[in-house]
Design a protein around this motif. Structure first.
Motif, short mmCIF file in Angstrom:
data_model
loop_
_atom_site.label_atom_id
_atom_site.label_comp_id
_atom_site.label_asym_id
_atom_site.label_seq_id
_atom_site.Cartn_x
_atom_site.Cartn_y
_atom_site.Cartn_z
N UNK A 73 0.95 -1.27 0.01
CA UNK A 73 0.15 0.01 0.06
C UNK A 73 0.86 1.30 0.10
N UNK A 74 2.02 1.10 0.47
CA UNK A 74 2.92 2.33 0.59
C UNK A 74 3.33 2.66 -1.00
N UNK A 75 3.95 1.64 -1.46
CA UNK A 75 4.10 1.90 -2.86
C UNK A 75 3.09 2.18 -3.72
N UNK A 76 1.91 1.78 -3.74
CA UNK A 76 0.67 2.34 -4.35
C UNK A 76 0.45 3.56 -4.15
N UNK A 77 0.51 3.98 -2.81
CA UNK A 77 0.63 5.46 -2.53
C UNK A 77 1.54 6.45 -2.96
N UNK A 78 2.69 5.92 -3.07
CA UNK A 78 3.80 6.56 -3.79
C UNK A 78 3.67 6.85 -5.37
N UNK A 79 3.02 5.78 -6.13
CA UNK A 79 2.82 5.71 -7.11
C UNK A 79 1.77 6.79 -7.59
N UNK A 80 0.72 6.51 -6.86
CA UNK A 80 -0.46 7.63 -6.89
C UNK A 80 -0.11 9.12 -6.73
N UNK A 81 0.83 9.39 -5.89
CA UNK A 81 1.46 10.96 -5.67
C UNK A 81 2.82 11.18 -6.24
N UNK A 82 2.86 10.32 -7.14
CA UNK A 82 4.40 10.52 -7.83
C UNK A 82 5.48 10.74 -6.84
N UNK A 83 5.56 9.96 -5.79
CA UNK A 83 6.53 10.18 -4.91
C UNK A 83 7.57 8.98 -5.33
N UNK A 84 8.92 9.14 -5.16
CA UNK A 84 9.83 8.11 -5.35
C UNK A 84 10.33 7.65 -4.16
N UNK A 85 9.91 6.60 -3.70
CA UNK A 85 10.14 5.93 -2.37
C UNK A 85 11.57 6.04 -1.90
N UNK A 86 12.35 5.60 -2.69
CA UNK A 86 13.81 5.59 -2.43
C UNK A 86 14.46 6.79 -2.23
N UNK A 87 13.98 7.72 -3.13
CA UNK A 87 14.70 9.17 -2.83
C UNK A 87 14.01 9.76 -1.60
N UNK A 88 12.80 9.58 -1.21
CA UNK A 88 11.96 10.00 -0.14
C UNK A 88 12.74 9.46 1.15
N UNK A 89 13.08 8.03 1.07
CA UNK A 89 13.98 7.43 2.32
C UNK A 89 15.14 8.15 2.51
N UNK A 90 15.95 8.18 1.30
CA UNK A 90 17.20 8.93 1.56
C UNK A 90 17.28 10.37 2.08
N UNK A 91 16.16 10.99 1.46
CA UNK A 91 16.13 12.47 2.18
C UNK A 91 15.74 12.14 3.73
N UNK A 92 14.87 11.40 3.93
CA UNK A 92 14.84 11.29 5.32
C UNK A 92 15.74 10.98 6.13
N UNK A 93 16.57 9.92 5.56
CA UNK A 93 17.81 9.50 6.46
C UNK A 93 18.73 10.57 6.60
N UNK A 94 19.01 11.31 5.44
CA UNK A 94 19.81 12.44 5.51
C UNK A 94 19.26 13.49 6.50
#
Ligand SMILES: [Mg+2]
Length: 110
Positions: A73-94
């Motif tokens: 469901x997280x990946x489907x939500x990312x797709x819906x919102x055009x969010x790159x999950x890998x980039x989002x996680x890297x940004x959060x980790x940084x």
């Protein structure tokens, strides 16, 4: 497997069943939480040490299934919102690396 291949497969599965009409941002976000609750349900009324054992043994399949449901469901939500999950996680980790400098003890957070 690349995460984009996973998203493509999920979208294909969704579209082959004409389910996109149900996949609103609201309901995908609700579904993430509901599946996370199903994960928590596996721990309900059990002690923390017992859950450690169960998650790695007798309930490993159930834990795996609910973790997969949350991720799907997280990946489907990312797709819906055009969010790159890998980039989002890297940004959060940084951001967390800046927020929580090294060697400051055992503080934990998000
Ligand atoms: Mg589930």
């Amino acid at each position: 497997v690349e995460i984009n291949e996973l998203i493509d497969r999920l979208v294909k599965f969704r579209d082959e069943r004409n389910w996109a009409r149900f996949h609103t941002v609201k309901d995908l976000a609700l579904s993430v939480s509901i599946e996370a609750s199903e994960l928590l349900e596996l721990t309900q009324w059990k002690t923390s040490p017992d859950v450690e054992v169960l998650a790695k043994g007798p309930l490993r399949k159930e834990f795996t299934d609910e973790i997969a449901d949350v991720c799907i469901y997280l990946l489907l939500l990312c797709d819906k919102l055009a969010i790159d999950p890998v980039a989002a996680m890297h940004q959060k980790i940084e951001a967390n690396e800046l927020r929580f400098p090294k060697d400051e003890g055992g503080e934990r957070g998000t």
